[in-house]
Design a protein around this motif. Structure first.
Motif, PDB file in Angstrom:
ATOM      1  N   CYS A 242       3.181  -5.739  -2.787  1.00 21.73           N
ATOM      2  CA  CYS A 242       1.883  -6.193  -2.284  1.00 21.73           C
ATOM      3  C   CYS A 242       1.070  -6.899  -3.373  1.00 21.73           C
ATOM      4  CB  CYS A 242       1.086  -5.011  -1.731  1.00 21.73           C
ATOM      5  SG  CYS A 242       1.524  -4.578  -0.039  1.00 21.73           S
ATOM      6  N   THR A 243       1.033  -6.302  -4.560  1.00 18.20           N
ATOM      7  CA  THR A 243       0.287  -6.919  -5.652  1.00 18.20           C
ATOM      8  C   THR A 243       0.856  -8.287  -6.002  1.00 18.20           C
ATOM      9  OG1 THR A 243      -0.327  -4.783  -6.589  1.00 18.20           O
ATOM     10  CG2 THR A 243      -0.398  -6.664  -8.064  1.00 18.20           C
ATOM     11  N   ALA A 244       2.166  -8.371  -6.065  1.00 23.25           N
ATOM     12  CA  ALA A 244       2.810  -9.643  -6.403  1.00 23.25           C
ATOM     13  C   ALA A 244       2.496 -10.714  -5.363  1.00 23.25           C
ATOM     14  CB  ALA A 244       4.319  -9.447  -6.520  1.00 23.25           C
ATOM     15  N   LEU A 245       2.609 -10.376  -4.079  1.00 20.77           N
ATOM     16  CA  LEU A 245       2.357 -11.362  -3.040  1.00 20.77           C
ATOM     17  C   LEU A 245       0.876 -11.727  -2.978  1.00 20.77           C
ATOM     18  CD1 LEU A 245       4.747 -10.211  -0.179  1.00 20.77           C
ATOM     19  CD2 LEU A 245       4.999 -12.122  -1.757  1.00 20.77           C
ATOM     20  N   GLY A 246       0.001 -10.758  -3.251  1.00 18.30           N
ATOM     21  CA  GLY A 246      -1.422 -11.067  -3.298  1.00 18.30           C
ATOM     22  C   GLY A 246      -1.738 -12.102  -4.358  1.00 18.30           C
ATOM     23  N   LEU A 247      -1.115 -11.975  -5.508  1.00 18.46           N
ATOM     24  CA  LEU A 247      -1.318 -12.946  -6.583  1.00 18.46           C
ATOM     25  C   LEU A 247      -0.696 -14.292  -6.235  1.00 18.46           C
ATOM     26  CD1 LEU A 247      -0.671 -10.671  -9.691  1.00 18.46           C
ATOM     27  CD2 LEU A 247      -2.862 -11.592  -8.927  1.00 18.46           C
ATOM     28  N   VAL A 248       0.452 -14.268  -5.564  1.00 17.29           N
ATOM     29  CA  VAL A 248       1.106 -15.509  -5.160  1.00 17.29           C
ATOM     30  C   VAL A 248       0.204 -16.311  -4.226  1.00 17.29           C
ATOM     31  CG1 VAL A 248       2.998 -16.437  -3.769  1.00 17.29           C
ATOM     32  CG2 VAL A 248       3.472 -14.733  -5.521  1.00 17.29           C
ATOM     33  N   VAL A 249      -0.540 -15.626  -3.377  1.00 15.00           N
ATOM     34  CA  VAL A 249      -1.471 -16.313  -2.472  1.00 15.00           C
ATOM     35  C   VAL A 249      -2.745 -16.727  -3.211  1.00 15.00           C
ATOM     36  CG1 VAL A 249      -2.910 -16.050  -0.407  1.00 15.00           C
ATOM     37  CG2 VAL A 249      -0.579 -15.129  -0.435  1.00 15.00           C
ATOM     38  N   ALA A 250      -3.246 -15.847  -4.072  1.00 11.10           N
ATOM     39  CA  ALA A 250      -4.549 -16.072  -4.701  1.00 11.10           C
ATOM     40  C   ALA A 250      -4.543 -17.226  -5.696  1.00 11.10           C
ATOM     41  CB  ALA A 250      -5.015 -14.793  -5.404  1.00 11.10           C
ATOM     42  N   VAL A 251      -3.494 -17.335  -6.497  1.00 17.83           N
ATOM     43  CA  VAL A 251      -3.484 -18.352  -7.560  1.00 17.83           C
ATOM     44  C   VAL A 251      -3.542 -19.771  -6.989  1.00 17.83           C
ATOM     45  CG1 VAL A 251      -2.133 -19.330  -9.450  1.00 17.83           C
ATOM     46  CG2 VAL A 251      -2.388 -16.848  -9.258  1.00 17.83           C
TER      47      VAL A 251
ATOM     48  N   LEU B  39     -10.242 -14.785  -3.733  1.00 18.61           N
ATOM     49  CA  LEU B  39     -10.846 -13.582  -4.302  1.00 18.61           C
ATOM     50  C   LEU B  39     -10.254 -12.300  -3.739  1.00 18.61           C
ATOM     51  CD1 LEU B  39     -13.080 -12.249  -6.037  1.00 18.61           C
ATOM     52  CD2 LEU B  39     -14.590 -12.464  -4.055  1.00 18.61           C
ATOM     53  N   ILE B  40     -10.040 -12.258  -2.410  1.00 18.42           N
ATOM     54  CA  ILE B  40      -9.660 -10.988  -1.787  1.00 18.42           C
ATOM     55  C   ILE B  40      -8.151 -10.754  -1.766  1.00 18.42           C
ATOM     56  CG2 ILE B  40     -11.720 -11.033  -0.350  1.00 18.42           C
ATOM     57  CD1 ILE B  40      -9.902 -11.728   2.026  1.00 18.42           C
ATOM     58  N   SER B  41      -7.343 -11.808  -1.893  1.00 23.59           N
ATOM     59  CA  SER B  41      -5.889 -11.617  -1.811  1.00 23.59           C
ATOM     60  C   SER B  41      -5.365 -10.650  -2.871  1.00 23.59           C
ATOM     61  CB  SER B  41      -5.169 -12.968  -1.916  1.00 23.59           C
ATOM     62  OG  SER B  41      -5.438 -13.760  -0.788  1.00 23.59           O
ATOM     63  N   PRO B  42      -5.755 -10.767  -4.158  1.00 27.72           N
ATOM     64  CA  PRO B  42      -5.281  -9.777  -5.136  1.00 27.72           C
ATOM     65  C   PRO B  42      -5.795  -8.374  -4.836  1.00 27.72           C
ATOM     66  CG  PRO B  42      -6.198 -11.701  -6.234  1.00 27.72           C
ATOM     67  CD  PRO B  42      -6.573 -11.800  -4.805  1.00 27.72           C
ATOM     68  N   LEU B  43      -7.014  -8.277  -4.287  1.00 29.12           N
ATOM     69  CA  LEU B  43      -7.556  -6.960  -3.946  1.00 29.12           C
ATOM     70  C   LEU B  43      -6.775  -6.320  -2.814  1.00 29.12           C
ATOM     71  CD1 LEU B  43     -11.381  -7.751  -4.165  1.00 29.12           C
ATOM     72  CD2 LEU B  43      -9.886  -6.752  -5.914  1.00 29.12           C
ATOM     73  N   LEU B  44      -6.391  -7.134  -1.830  1.00 30.62           N
ATOM     74  CA  LEU B  44      -5.564  -6.610  -0.741  1.00 30.62           C
ATOM     75  C   LEU B  44      -4.206  -6.166  -1.267  1.00 30.62           C
ATOM     76  CD1 LEU B  44      -6.351  -9.221   2.069  1.00 30.62           C
ATOM     77  CD2 LEU B  44      -7.067  -6.822   2.001  1.00 30.62           C
ATOM     78  N   GLY B  45      -3.655  -6.964  -2.199  1.00 29.16           N
ATOM     79  CA  GLY B  45      -2.381  -6.582  -2.801  1.00 29.16           C
ATOM     80  C   GLY B  45      -2.497  -5.286  -3.575  1.00 29.16           C
ATOM     81  N   LEU B  46      -3.581  -5.147  -4.317  1.00 26.63           N
ATOM     82  CA  LEU B  46      -3.796  -3.907  -5.078  1.00 26.63           C
ATOM     83  C   LEU B  46      -3.981  -2.717  -4.148  1.00 26.63           C
ATOM     84  CD1 LEU B  46      -4.223  -2.584  -7.824  1.00 26.63           C
ATOM     85  CD2 LEU B  46      -6.649  -3.170  -7.651  1.00 26.63           C
ATOM     86  N   LEU B  47      -4.696  -2.933  -3.044  1.00 26.08           N
ATOM     87  CA  LEU B  47      -4.875  -1.854  -2.066  1.00 26.08           C
ATOM     88  C   LEU B  47      -3.537  -1.405  -1.499  1.00 26.08           C
ATOM     89  CD1 LEU B  47      -6.698  -0.089  -0.283  1.00 26.08           C
ATOM     90  CD2 LEU B  47      -6.809  -2.010   1.338  1.00 26.08           C
ATOM     91  N   GLY B  48      -2.688  -2.356  -1.151  1.00 22.90           N
ATOM     92  CA  GLY B  48      -1.368  -2.007  -0.625  1.00 22.90           C
ATOM     93  C   GLY B  48      -0.534  -1.250  -1.636  1.00 22.90           C
ATOM     94  N   THR B  49      -0.632  -1.668  -2.904  1.00 21.90           N
ATOM     95  CA  THR B  49       0.117  -0.977  -3.953  1.00 21.90           C
ATOM     96  C   THR B  49      -0.373   0.455  -4.133  1.00 21.90           C
ATOM     97  OG1 THR B  49       0.599  -3.034  -5.128  1.00 21.90           O
ATOM     98  CG2 THR B  49       0.692  -1.008  -6.402  1.00 21.90           C
ATOM     99  N   VAL B  50      -1.682   0.633  -4.176  1.00 21.73           N
ATOM    100  CA  VAL B  50      -2.248   1.967  -4.358  1.00 21.73           C
ATOM    101  C   VAL B  50      -1.852   2.878  -3.190  1.00 21.73           C
ATOM    102  CG1 VAL B  50      -4.404   3.279  -4.446  1.00 21.73           C
ATOM    103  CG2 VAL B  50      -4.153   1.191  -5.795  1.00 21.73           C
ATOM    104  N   ILE B  51      -1.954   2.359  -1.980  1.00 17.88           N
ATOM    105  CA  ILE B  51      -1.580   3.165  -0.813  1.00 17.88           C
ATOM    106  C   ILE B  51      -0.102   3.534  -0.877  1.00 17.88           C
ATOM    107  CG2 ILE B  51      -1.301   3.114   1.694  1.00 17.88           C
ATOM    108  CD1 ILE B  51      -3.844   1.443   1.838  1.00 17.88           C
ATOM    109  N   GLY B  52       0.727   2.556  -1.270  1.00 20.98           N
ATOM    110  CA  GLY B  52       2.159   2.837  -1.382  1.00 20.98           C
ATOM    111  C   GLY B  52       2.458   3.909  -2.419  1.00 20.98           C
ATOM    112  N   LEU B  53       1.780   3.831  -3.563  1.00 17.87           N
ATOM    113  CA  LEU B  53       1.994   4.836  -4.611  1.00 17.87           C
ATOM    114  C   LEU B  53       1.493   6.212  -4.172  1.00 17.87           C
ATOM    115  CD1 LEU B  53       0.982   2.770  -7.778  1.00 17.87           C
ATOM    116  CD2 LEU B  53       3.289   3.452  -7.074  1.00 17.87           C
ATOM    117  N   ILE B  54       0.374   6.250  -3.461  1.00 11.82           N
ATOM    118  CA  ILE B  54      -0.132   7.541  -2.974  1.00 11.82           C
ATOM    119  C   ILE B  54       0.872   8.183  -2.022  1.00 11.82           C
ATOM    120  CG2 ILE B  54      -1.903   8.603  -1.513  1.00 11.82           C
ATOM    121  CD1 ILE B  54      -3.909   6.631  -2.706  1.00 11.82           C
ATOM    122  N   ARG B  55       1.395   7.382  -1.117  1.00  4.32           N
ATOM    123  CA  ARG B  55       2.379   7.920  -0.170  1.00  4.32           C
ATOM    124  C   ARG B  55       3.623   8.409  -0.896  1.00  4.32           C
ATOM    125  NH1 ARG B  55       3.385   3.453   4.259  1.00  4.32           N
ATOM    126  NH2 ARG B  55       4.876   5.039   4.913  1.00  4.32           N
TER     127      ARG B  55
END
Length: 212
Positions: A152-161, A110-126
């Motif tokens: 981050c999003t890609a790796l989060g999905l790779v772990v979550a699936v 459940l949380i792996s894609p969310l962590l990936g999305l968080l990393g992506t959002v932070i990266g885009l903000i920076r």
């Protein structure tokens, strides 16, 4: 490194998921949970009265099924309802151990894609903050920055699936094992009930005398 600091918890989740999957594969082997012929062997012991406390204690340590059958044998001289209740109580503890770590695996899924999305959002903000300070600059470099943020999003999905797939697989496997143990426990319960009925019939004043 391209994913930034948010990639660290995803890697931790990945290691935990792999460890749980390997451990559950080993623990939930059918022959380890429901040893072949154990149910028939225990019913034969019950028929021949070859039961003593040490024998039953060894059986309870044999496997989850052995623990369930030993619980029934410990109260074999009680009424059927009490034996059944003891089996159900022990069964709840056995199932809890069979489902060990599965909630953790589901949480990782459940949380792996969310962590990936968080990393992506932070990266885009920076990246956009850097654009505000230094301007657009090289468009190719900006595209590369977006690509790095999406890592981050890609790796989060790779772990979550895989975590989700194995979580569902192990849940189904546990359900199948529980059905098998219930079948063996019911067979032993019927055997003990039949013995109790036979002893009652053979006793003075029992059914045998009534038939006469």
């Amino acid at each position: 490194m391209a994913g930034g600091w948010a990639l660290a918890p995803i890697l931790v989740c990945s290691a935990m998921a792999l460890a749980i999957i390997l451990e559950r594969f080993w623990t939930l082997r059918r022959k380890a949970v429901i040893p072949p012929e154990l149910g028939e062997q225990v019913r034969a012991w019950a028929r021949t009265r070859k039961l003593d406390p040490s024998h039953i204690d060894t059986l309870s340590k044999n496997s989850p099924l052995g623990e369930l059958l030993a619980a029934a044998l410990n109260v074999r001289n009680r009424p059927r309802e009490i034996i059944k209740e003891r089996i159900e109580d022990t069964g709840r503890h056995v199932v809890h151990r069979l489902e060990r770590f599965l909630n953790t695996l589901g949480t990782i899924a459940l949380i792996s894609p969310l962590l990936g999305l968080l990393g992506t959002v932070i990266g885009l903000i920076r990246m956009f903050l850097a654009v505000m300070v230094h301007g657009i600059g090289d468009a190719q470099q900006m595209a590369g920055g977006i690509g790095e943020a999406l890592v981050c999003t890609a790796l989060g999905l790779v772990v979550a699936v895989p975590a989700y797939v194995f979580h569902r697989f192990f849940r189904s496997k546990v359900a199948g094992l529980v059905v098998g143990m219930e079948k063996e426990a019911t067979s032993l319960l019927d055997e003990l009930a039949a013995q109790s009925a036979a002893e009652t019939a053979a006793a003075p004043g029992g059914t045998v005398r009534a038939v006469r």
